[in-house]
Motif scaffolding. Structure first.
Motif, PDB file in Angstrom:
ATOM      1  N   ARG A  49       3.462 -80.554  24.380  1.00  0.00           N
ATOM      2  CA  ARG A  49       2.491 -79.887  24.614  1.00  0.00           C
ATOM      3  C   ARG A  49       1.851 -78.624  23.754  1.00  0.00           C
ATOM      4  NH1 ARG A  49       0.416 -78.685  30.946  1.00  0.00           N
ATOM      5  NH2 ARG A  49      -1.409 -78.380  29.908  1.00  0.00           N
ATOM      6  N   LEU A  50       2.999 -79.186  21.948  1.00  0.00           N
ATOM      7  CA  LEU A  50       3.370 -77.457  21.260  1.00  0.00           C
ATOM      8  C   LEU A  50       2.312 -77.764  20.348  1.00  0.00           C
ATOM      9  CD1 LEU A  50       4.401 -78.973  18.444  1.00  0.00           C
ATOM     10  CD2 LEU A  50       6.289 -79.326  19.288  1.00  0.00           C
ATOM     11  N   HIS A  51       0.904 -78.570  20.447  1.00  0.00           N
ATOM     12  CA  HIS A  51      -0.264 -78.370  19.732  1.00  0.00           C
ATOM     13  C   HIS A  51      -1.562 -78.008  20.328  1.00  0.00           C
ATOM     14  CE1 HIS A  51       0.388 -82.772  22.226  1.00  0.00           C
ATOM     15  NE2 HIS A  51      -0.798 -82.607  21.613  1.00  0.00           N
TER      16      HIS A  51
ATOM     17  N   PRO B   6       1.512 -89.715  20.866  1.00  0.00           N
ATOM     18  CA  PRO B   6       0.546 -90.229  20.186  1.00  0.00           C
ATOM     19  C   PRO B   6       0.284 -90.021  18.550  1.00  0.00           C
ATOM     20  CG  PRO B   6      -0.630 -89.850  21.983  1.00  0.00           C
ATOM     21  CD  PRO B   6       0.782 -88.549  21.623  1.00  0.00           C
ATOM     22  N   ASP B   7      -0.014 -90.968  17.873  1.00  0.00           N
ATOM     23  CA  ASP B   7      -0.834 -90.409  16.130  1.00  0.00           C
ATOM     24  C   ASP B   7      -1.391 -89.752  16.143  1.00  0.00           C
ATOM     25  OD1 ASP B   7       1.373 -92.080  15.778  1.00  0.00           O
ATOM     26  OD2 ASP B   7       0.606 -93.560  15.624  1.00  0.00           O
TER      27      ASP B   7
ATOM     28  N   VAL C 107       0.726 -79.137  15.209  1.00  0.00           N
ATOM     29  CA  VAL C 107       0.479 -77.853  15.276  1.00  0.00           C
ATOM     30  C   VAL C 107      -1.771 -78.009  13.726  1.00  0.00           C
ATOM     31  CG1 VAL C 107      -0.223 -75.572  14.802  1.00  0.00           C
ATOM     32  CG2 VAL C 107       1.600 -77.002  16.015  1.00  0.00           C
ATOM     33  N   ARG C 108      -1.179 -78.465  12.996  1.00  0.00           N
ATOM     34  CA  ARG C 108      -2.118 -78.191  11.891  1.00  0.00           C
ATOM     35  C   ARG C 108      -3.771 -79.419  11.913  1.00  0.00           C
ATOM     36  NH1 ARG C 108       2.016 -76.272   8.383  1.00  0.00           N
ATOM     37  NH2 ARG C 108       2.607 -78.811   8.187  1.00  0.00           N
ATOM     38  N   ALA C 109      -2.982 -80.198  12.460  1.00  0.00           N
ATOM     39  CA  ALA C 109      -4.087 -81.646  13.270  1.00  0.00           C
ATOM     40  C   ALA C 109      -4.721 -80.859  14.393  1.00  0.00           C
ATOM     41  CB  ALA C 109      -2.902 -82.719  13.326  1.00  0.00           C
ATOM     42  N   ASP C 110      -4.195 -80.217  14.958  1.00  0.00           N
ATOM     43  CA  ASP C 110      -4.928 -79.549  16.072  1.00  0.00           C
ATOM     44  C   ASP C 110      -5.950 -78.635  15.666  1.00  0.00           C
ATOM     45  OD1 ASP C 110      -5.369 -79.273  19.226  1.00  0.00           O
ATOM     46  OD2 ASP C 110      -5.395 -77.593  17.947  1.00  0.00           O
ATOM     47  N   LEU C 111      -5.388 -77.746  14.747  1.00  0.00           N
ATOM     48  CA  LEU C 111      -6.186 -76.924  14.604  1.00  0.00           C
ATOM     49  C   LEU C 111      -7.772 -77.461  13.826  1.00  0.00           C
ATOM     50  CD1 LEU C 111      -6.540 -73.588  13.756  1.00  0.00           C
ATOM     51  CD2 LEU C 111      -5.162 -73.701  12.483  1.00  0.00           C
ATOM     52  N   ALA C 112      -7.316 -78.377  12.943  1.00  0.00           N
ATOM     53  CA  ALA C 112      -8.012 -79.234  11.875  1.00  0.00           C
ATOM     54  C   ALA C 112      -9.175 -79.797  12.548  1.00  0.00           C
ATOM     55  CB  ALA C 112      -7.555 -79.982  10.765  1.00  0.00           C
TER      56      ALA C 112
ATOM     57  N   GLY D 177      -0.461 -73.180   6.533  1.00  0.00           N
ATOM     58  CA  GLY D 177      -1.691 -73.482   7.048  1.00  0.00           C
ATOM     59  C   GLY D 177      -2.268 -72.359   8.337  1.00  0.00           C
ATOM     60  N   VAL D 178      -1.156 -71.177   7.961  1.00  0.00           N
ATOM     61  CA  VAL D 178      -1.308 -70.393   9.756  1.00  0.00           C
ATOM     62  C   VAL D 178      -1.695 -68.993   9.610  1.00  0.00           C
ATOM     63  CG1 VAL D 178      -0.728 -72.520  10.968  1.00  0.00           C
ATOM     64  CG2 VAL D 178       0.857 -70.613  10.475  1.00  0.00           C
TER      65      VAL D 178
END
Length: 396
Positions: free
Chosen positions: A113-115, A148-149, A172-177, A220-221
């Motif tokens: 769940r880190l994302h 999941p990818d 993390v970056r995918a979630d933030l985007a 990216g953060v």
């Protein structure tokens, strides 16, 4: 211009001892004192980037200390975000996490769940706090590869911390985007980033000789609150170690322990300021002959310090630590390095004992350890001990 203010801390190591001395009182004094800083500086969020405790199974006293510190910080008005380090048990730190979040204590301990960030709002919108627990490479690889990818994700390749941490940051970056434009971001991570300076009190995290990760992993953060290294350090404006709140080795004697006050405005990272922490008991190192250390007034300033002493007497003083502690009650470490260099002489064991009987070997051992020949009474005691061993061998 108002901003969300974050207090970046790490490596509390609650429950740690210093050369056998209990530090819980000192730890609680410094950490509870952060509540005054929260009030004075209008801090919104306190983050702890790993190594909350010093061991995976902390003592009851250590847990109670943490509870009191958390309570003081919450009473001062701050919310808390905590992630575990390599000293912690993630499962134990994260126990009852869903319930704790309702009270303002957010425990981010699960790799799976880190994302999923802790979302906290100010007048400019949300700030996403991502907690990346310490990633033991092989177990972390298995968990990350089972998720999941997401865009930018890939199976973890290679050994060490960099591949798993890189994949964690991809997620993390995918979630933030996928979040609303203008969402600001803070990442808590426990790792050894290239360019950081280590001290003697950190537990190595090398796997196959690979322990460091490049700072570019965290691109990216807005801000990266690092933990693991015990000295406060700035690797980039947005990439910092807060260090530990207390010194845990004599190699840290010259460090100025501190925490970072991090301001996030509408555009992201606005300002970072350093706040030095109080020193409950200073550390000091001294070198000299025992009689001088015990008598000379120049050493008076060290009488209340945690003390490491190196004795330079030609002969190793008997019961030196007890004598030191009469003047320096907090002396905790002692070495003997005679000026004549005798203690550093090296000799292969087979050469040292060749052609010698047991008595000569035993007396030589005493002489090598202390720097002087055994006395008559000591020789008699050694002879008696050797005789007792010979009698026991005959009986067997």
């Amino acid at each position: 211009m108002t901003a969300m203010r974050v207090l970046h801390t790490s490596d509390w190591h609650v429950g740690r001892t210093f050369h056998g001395r209990d530090l819980l009182a000192e730890q609680e004094a410094v950490l509870t004192g952060l509540a005054d800083l929260v009030t004075a500086e209008d801090v919104d969020v306190v983050v702890v980037s790993g190594d909350l405790y010093d061991r995976a199974v902390p003592s009851g006293e250590a847990v109670e200390t943490c509870v009191r510190v958390f309570g003081a910080l919450r009473a001062a008005g701050a919310r808390l975000v905590v992630t575990p380090g390599n000293h912690d048990s993630a499962a134990r730190v994260g126990a009852f996490g869903e319930f704790a979040a309702a009270g303002g204590l957010h425990l981010r301990t699960r790799i799976s769940r880190l994302h999923e960030p802790v979302l906290l709002d100010d007048e400019h919108g949300p700030v996403a706090f991502y907690g990346i627990p310490y990633l033991e490479p092989d177990p972390a690889r298995q968990v990350l590869d089972s998720l999941p990818d997401v865009p930018g994700a890939a199976p973890v390749q290679g050994r060490g911390h960099e591949p798993v941490l890189a994949e964690a940051m991809n997620r993390v970056r995918a979630d933030l985007a996928g979040r609303p434009a203008g969402t600001r971001s803070v990442v808590l991570a426990h790792a050894f980033v290239v360019g950081g300076d280590a001290s003697e009190s950190e537990r190595p995290i090398a796997v196959g000789g690979v322990d460091t990760v490049p700072g570019s992993v965290f691109d990216g953060v807005d801000y990266v609150a690092l933990g693991h290294l015990h000295g406060p350090q700035t690797l980039a404006e947005h990439l910092r170690y807060s260090g530990s709140p207390l010194a845990y080795s004599f190699s840290e004697a010259r460090q100025r322990k501190s925490a970072w006050l991090v301001d996030l405005d509408a555009d992201g990272l606005h300002e970072v300021r350093r706040h030095e922490l109080p020193v409950p008991r200073a550390l000091a190192t001294v070198r000299g002959r025992l009689d001088a250390l015990l008598a000379e007034p120049e050493y008076a300033e060290f009488e209340e310090c945690f003390l490491s002493a190196t004795l330079t007497d030609d002969v190793r003083p008997v019961d030196a630590m007890r004598a030191l502690q009469e003047r320096f009650p907090h002396a905790v470490h002692l070495e003997w390095q005679p000026e004549n260099g005798r203690a550093t002489a090296e000799l292969r064991y087979s050469e040292a004992v060749r052609g010698r009987d047991d008595t000569t070997i035993a007396e030589g051992f005493v002489a090598d350890c202390r720097g002087s020949e055994p006395t008559g009474g000591e020789r008699a005691l050694l002879a008696e001990a050797l005789h007792a061993v010979q009698v026991a061998e005959v009986r067997e």
